[in-house]
Write an enzyme that holds these catalytic residues in place. Sequence first.
Site, PDB file in Angstrom:
ATOM      1  N   ASP A   1     -10.546   2.062  -3.635  1.00 51.52           N
ATOM      2  CA  ASP A   1     -10.923   1.571  -2.314  1.00 51.52           C
ATOM      3  C   ASP A   1     -12.421   1.332  -2.181  1.00 51.52           C
ATOM      4  OD1 ASP A   1      -8.495   1.249  -1.132  1.00 51.52           O
ATOM      5  OD2 ASP A   1      -8.488   3.146  -0.067  1.00 51.52           O
TER       6      ASP A   1
ATOM      7  N   ASP B   1       0.826  -1.207   0.000  1.00 53.17           N
ATOM      8  CA  ASP B   1       0.000   0.000   0.000  1.00 53.17           C
ATOM      9  C   ASP B   1       0.864   1.262   0.000  1.00 53.17           C
ATOM     10  OD1 ASP B   1      -2.388   1.416  -0.031  1.00 53.17           O
ATOM     11  OD2 ASP B   1      -3.263   0.262   1.617  1.00 53.17           O
TER      12      ASP B   1
END
Length: 714
Positions: free
Chosen positions: A512, A454
């Site tokens: 997301d 990430d």
Amino acid sequence: MIHHLRAAGVSLLIDARGTGMPAVLHWGPELGPLTSDQAEALAEASIAAVAPSSIDIPFRLGLVPTWGDGWTGRPGVQISRDPAGRDGPAAADRARTPRWSREPGPDAVTDALGRSIAFDLYDAEAAVGLRVRLELAPEGVLSQRMEIVNAGAGPLTVARAAAVLPLPARAAELLDFSGVWGRERRPIRRPLEHGIHSREGRHGRGGHDAAFLLAAGTPGFGYRRGEVWAVHAAWSGDTELWAEASALGPAVLAAGELPSPGEIVLQPGERYTGPWTIGVYSDSGLDGISDRVHPWVRSWSTIRRPRPVTLNTWEAVYFGQSLERLLPLVEAASRVGVERFVLDDGWFAGRRDDRRALGDWVVDSEVWPQGLHPLIERVTGAGMEFGLWVEPEMVSVDSTLARAHPEWLLGREDALEWRFQRVLDLGDAAVAEHVYSRLSALIEEYPIAYLKWDHNRDLLDGSAHRQTTAVYALIDRLRRRFPRLEIESCASGGARLDLGMLTRVDRVWPSDTNDPLDRQGIHAATSLLIPPEYLGTHLGAERAHLTGRSADLSFRLAAALFGSAGIEWDLSAATAEDLAVITSWVGHYRRLRPLLHSGRVVRADPDDPSEWVHGVVADDGAHAVFAVTMRDAPRAAIAPPVRLPGLVSGRTYRVAPVALAAEPRAVQDAPPPWYVAGEVSMAGAALAAMGLPLPLLAPQQTIVLEAVAIAGTE
């Protein structure tokens, strides 16, 4: 000499006669085989008139347009020297307006098939060398990169080294993208008019608002119609893409790295090698872009095996991790057929929320007193791989690492935090070694098959070149040491999606949001360049966590099917009925996976704007699967027949719905008779031209159709 690079219906014609800057005469549709005499004649015929109030010789758009050659638009290369430096004021003046020359002799053709060429240019007075390398892949994808060498005695600053490609006058409409977190890659269209349309990304990563690609096409171009020229900067740092129409007449499309002021300074003898810029031409709309890029990506892809069904724990438990909490999820995942179980954020020491402990890559002994071994043993014992979330480029100020090494944080001491975190300076060798060692230790201690990597903040520091180069080196080093390790690239969703990162990873996270309605548009844009086997597509909870919008299970399953399928939902709380449906969906995914991850992505230009039709067709045309989604209420009471693109015209197909879950909701008194019968046989030409009537779907409903060619029909 005239150089003609040809591949898959694309031609690039470069006039490199003489010792000056080569000129790009044509980039676009195939010109056919040309003898040297024919190429010379074309070059001569391409010489334009001399306009009033302009330079006194015919203008030619150089391979690297600069002011010194009469180009008054944005230059492809910008360099500078200090007038008080060792090279003197004359070299500084020449560096501002270089006039590139070539040594007499043959150009460096590096491909036996004539699809790769490099031009070495120099400006002796500016003491600078420039190499321009072009490659035209067999799929028709053009790659171009710049190398700049400082041949002087003092430093040389590089401000720009972008690929600039010509556009014909008929390419008069532009398309690029923007967005925000959870709603990435929203299309923007505008005409190409005099002046510059410029998209600059200064996030230190692509950003949620990244242009992604910049396309110019014939007015009204769509998925299946029109000519399109497109460029993409294959770089994970700051980039610039622009289209420019000069009042003199020429128009260009360009892309490259965007250095911060003074960021790239070459000492004597040093070399800057820029990222690749990708250029793609299509004579069949945006689908033609994908038709070239997807097989090209697959020719060098790191993916070597079928994409496993992945369960990610994030939206199931967030930071509420424990062995007791996760074991029921492991059991449910195994029951429905999950093949990879990924433990997301929250596993390392002190990590109870997103405000602390980032960078302390040690398993939390309070939550996991025996380490991750008991969890992993249950995961692998159930036949699943184990994956782990990391964010190696970042650090919390409230962390052991930051307290021990405040000098390792990128930027000023008082730099802003973003998501309560700072950036580690991976350009510092000690920092990179520490991160590499910690990740290596984890992978050696545990059977970790997969890292979800990430990157949850912008840099805001002006050091994107150094940081991006360093993270590339870190990933490359890890993959050399652990060649079986797979990596997913995530950046608070889709904030770092580019073909530079794609060469290093096996999966990307487009956004997301797991809201299936928003994901329709996000996937449509992302899949223009990135093949579906890379696109993480997760089945989320009934109520989407980011938008709060509720969706039927059938709608969510259909959206998650067309990618690298996964689940991000607390299955331990799902009903037995839902688990049975998900198990069936996993079976359909596994059956269709070879097609979904190898075929041609096709999209329809819908007759109703509320409708979205896309699919994947096998390369031989024998098998296809389509999704027909009603995003909103249709314009008419009876929606028009749905046209299915990309099938072989002369073949007959048996078309049938794929039952992923309960029947999608429809607003009708009766469905079409063929749908009641369960299947229909039609020619590919008829399916593309006439279409097929479908049930009158309610908004936010999808029908999945499978088409199989009937043997013996050609």
